[in-house]
Design a protein around this motif. Structure first.
Motif, PDB file in Angstrom:
ATOM      1  N   VAL A 240       3.147 -10.948 -10.907  1.00  0.00           N
ATOM      2  CA  VAL A 240       3.864 -11.187  -9.658  1.00  0.00           C
ATOM      3  C   VAL A 240       4.867 -10.060  -9.410  1.00  0.00           C
ATOM      4  N   ALA A 241       5.624  -9.706 -10.432  1.00  0.00           N
ATOM      5  CA  ALA A 241       6.606  -8.629 -10.292  1.00  0.00           C
ATOM      6  C   ALA A 241       5.930  -7.310  -9.947  1.00  0.00           C
ATOM      7  N   MET A 242       4.815  -7.039 -10.607  1.00  0.00           N
ATOM      8  CA  MET A 242       4.081  -5.792 -10.366  1.00  0.00           C
ATOM      9  C   MET A 242       3.572  -5.730  -8.930  1.00  0.00           C
ATOM     10  N   THR A 243       2.933  -6.803  -8.493  1.00  0.00           N
ATOM     11  CA  THR A 243       2.321  -6.810  -7.167  1.00  0.00           C
ATOM     12  C   THR A 243       3.362  -6.686  -6.069  1.00  0.00           C
ATOM     13  N   GLU A 244       4.470  -7.403  -6.210  1.00  0.00           N
ATOM     14  CA  GLU A 244       5.521  -7.324  -5.187  1.00  0.00           C
ATOM     15  C   GLU A 244       6.101  -5.916  -5.104  1.00  0.00           C
ATOM     16  N   ALA A 245       6.275  -5.262  -6.248  1.00  0.00           N
ATOM     17  CA  ALA A 245       6.820  -3.897  -6.238  1.00  0.00           C
ATOM     18  C   ALA A 245       5.835  -2.924  -5.610  1.00  0.00           C
ATOM     19  N   ILE A 246       4.565  -3.082  -5.905  1.00  0.00           N
ATOM     20  CA  ILE A 246       3.561  -2.186  -5.321  1.00  0.00           C
ATOM     21  C   ILE A 246       3.502  -2.355  -3.808  1.00  0.00           C
ATOM     22  N   ARG A 247       3.554  -3.594  -3.329  1.00  0.00           N
ATOM     23  CA  ARG A 247       3.544  -3.830  -1.879  1.00  0.00           C
ATOM     24  C   ARG A 247       4.693  -3.111  -1.191  1.00  0.00           C
ATOM     25  N   THR A 248       5.834  -3.091  -1.846  1.00  0.00           N
ATOM     26  CA  THR A 248       7.026  -2.491  -1.249  1.00  0.00           C
ATOM     27  C   THR A 248       6.986  -0.969  -1.291  1.00  0.00           C
ATOM     28  N   HIS A 249       6.394  -0.418  -2.340  1.00  0.00           N
ATOM     29  CA  HIS A 249       6.470   1.028  -2.563  1.00  0.00           C
ATOM     30  C   HIS A 249       5.129   1.740  -2.413  1.00  0.00           C
ATOM     31  N   LEU A 250       4.134   1.076  -1.863  1.00  0.00           N
ATOM     32  CA  LEU A 250       2.801   1.670  -1.765  1.00  0.00           C
ATOM     33  C   LEU A 250       2.826   2.944  -0.925  1.00  0.00           C
ATOM     34  N   THR A 251       2.226   3.996  -1.466  1.00  0.00           N
ATOM     35  CA  THR A 251       2.127   5.279  -0.779  1.00  0.00           C
ATOM     36  C   THR A 251       0.664   5.688  -0.709  1.00  0.00           C
ATOM     37  N   PRO A 252       0.273   6.466   0.310  1.00  0.00           N
ATOM     38  CA  PRO A 252      -1.151   6.753   0.491  1.00  0.00           C
ATOM     39  C   PRO A 252      -1.742   7.785  -0.444  1.00  0.00           C
ATOM     40  N   ALA A 253      -0.931   8.680  -1.000  1.00  0.00           N
ATOM     41  CA  ALA A 253      -1.513   9.815  -1.706  1.00  0.00           C
ATOM     42  C   ALA A 253      -1.157   9.915  -3.178  1.00  0.00           C
ATOM     43  N   ASP A 254      -0.113   9.238  -3.610  1.00  0.00           N
ATOM     44  CA  ASP A 254       0.370   9.409  -4.978  1.00  0.00           C
ATOM     45  C   ASP A 254       0.675   8.041  -5.576  1.00  0.00           C
ATOM     46  N   PRO A 255      -0.025   7.643  -6.641  1.00  0.00           N
ATOM     47  CA  PRO A 255       0.226   6.328  -7.226  1.00  0.00           C
ATOM     48  C   PRO A 255       1.503   6.252  -8.038  1.00  0.00           C
ATOM     49  N   ARG A 256       2.088   7.395  -8.400  1.00  0.00           N
ATOM     50  CA  ARG A 256       3.227   7.343  -9.315  1.00  0.00           C
ATOM     51  C   ARG A 256       4.455   6.613  -8.763  1.00  0.00           C
ATOM     52  N   PRO A 257       4.819   6.793  -7.490  1.00  0.00           N
ATOM     53  CA  PRO A 257       6.000   6.041  -7.015  1.00  0.00           C
ATOM     54  C   PRO A 257       5.827   4.530  -7.103  1.00  0.00           C
ATOM     55  N   TYR A 258       4.659   3.997  -6.700  1.00  0.00           N
ATOM     56  CA  TYR A 258       4.534   2.537  -6.737  1.00  0.00           C
ATOM     57  C   TYR A 258       4.272   2.024  -8.138  1.00  0.00           C
ATOM     58  N   LEU A 259       3.638   2.825  -8.994  1.00  0.00           N
ATOM     59  CA  LEU A 259       3.469   2.391 -10.379  1.00  0.00           C
ATOM     60  C   LEU A 259       4.799   2.442 -11.132  1.00  0.00           C
ATOM     61  N   THR A 260       5.640   3.409 -10.797  1.00  0.00           N
ATOM     62  CA  THR A 260       6.977   3.454 -11.385  1.00  0.00           C
ATOM     63  C   THR A 260       7.780   2.224 -10.983  1.00  0.00           C
ATOM     64  N   ALA A 261       7.716   1.881  -9.705  1.00  0.00           N
ATOM     65  CA  ALA A 261       8.422   0.688  -9.231  1.00  0.00           C
ATOM     66  C   ALA A 261       7.870  -0.565  -9.897  1.00  0.00           C
ATOM     67  N   ALA A 262       6.558  -0.611 -10.038  1.00  0.00           N
ATOM     68  CA  ALA A 262       5.929  -1.775 -10.676  1.00  0.00           C
ATOM     69  C   ALA A 262       6.361  -1.901 -12.128  1.00  0.00           C
ATOM     70  N   ARG A 263       6.391  -0.787 -12.829  1.00  0.00           N
ATOM     71  CA  ARG A 263       6.806  -0.809 -14.236  1.00  0.00           C
ATOM     72  C   ARG A 263       8.264  -1.234 -14.373  1.00  0.00           C
TER      73      ARG A 263
END
Length: 278
Positions: A240-263
């Protein structure tokens, strides 16, 4: 720290009247977050890979197991590695060579006699290969997207007398019990049967394990530990925490910002839930 044995972590917690948090992981970010949360609290932790998680990884256990083991070796706290909810004999027999110190063999969906027979065989194999083994009696509902069991349905609660016989006859090292929690809950509103837990604690002489703990508020988690639970399994709360963070920080070209937020979000969740147990 080096990779720790799950059984030793659980027994040490039991001796101190505490419980070990055991988190189900799916990705490398899960493993990193759980360990970071444990390091913040200074408490040991267990990383768990379920049969479903292995299936998600195309049935290949070794890559994610080796990655989790490497994270554990680099951790500043003791970290156990546990193979969770195993139904496949073939997967069970990969555990020792993949670096696991423990396994949960899940035959709780079977009638009592079949559960006992298959679990006894799994326990014999596990002990011959140096593994600590957990089983389940009574069925914690909500697995694999199924609806929670009705509280009055057969198997929805673990019977203390059956639990005593099952542990003695199966030879398992720990027992997961059904006392009101449910897998895959996304709200923390569940309540446990603490009277039943007290009876089970008195009846069974191995550590008790609580599955489906993401649905429990902090007060229920603390009461479960006070009542005798020694290993607490958590998975959905991380997702739940991971998914909510990814929804908020999802970017089109680079997974690192949303994966960092998820972590980061999963780290906070892990630290909070570990703290609730101790």
């Amino acid at each position: 720290m080096t990779l720790a044995a799950t059984g030793e972590l659980v027994l040490a917690a039991a001796a101190a009247g505490r419980a070990v948090a055991a988190f189900n992981i799916i990705t490398l970010e899960h493993a990193e977050a759980v360990i970071a949360g444990a390091e913040q609290t200074g408490k040991p932790v267990v990383l768990q890979l379920s049969e479903n998680a292995v299936r998600f990884r195309d049935g290949r256990l070794l890559p994610i197991a080796l990655a989790a083991g490497a994270c554990a070796e680099a951790a500043a706290v003791p970290v156990g590695l546990h193979l969770d909810h195993v139904k496949s004999p073939e997967l069970l027999r990969q555990a020792a060579d993949a670096g696991f110190g423990s396994v949960m063999y899940d035959a709780a969906h079977l009638p009592y006699a079949e559960n006992l027979e298959t679990t006894r065989s799994a326990a014999d194999w596990a002990h011959a290969n140096g593994l600590w083994i957990e089983a389940e009696l009574g069925e914690v509902g909500g697995k694999n997207g199924a609806a929670p069991l009705d509280p009055h349905a057969p198997g929805a609660r673990t019977d203390p007398d059956e639990a005593r016989r099952f542990v003695a006859d199966s030879g398992v090292d720990a027992l997961a019990v059904a006392i009101g929690s449910t897998h895959a809950m996304t709200s923390r509103t569940a309540a446990l049967d603490h009277i039943l837990l007290a009876r089970l604690t008195k009846a069974v002489d191995v550590p008790l394990v609580l599955h489906g703990s993401s649905g429990l508020p902090d007060s229920e988690l603390a009461a479960a530990v006070a009542g005798g639970i020694r290993k607490v399994n958590i998975g959905t709360a991380l997702n739940v925490a991971m998914t909510e963070a990814i929804r908020t920080h999802l970017t089109p070209a680079d997974p690192r910002p949303y994966l960092t937020a998820a972590r980061t979000a999963m780290t906070a969740t892990a630290a909070a839930m570990i703290s609730a147990l101790n």
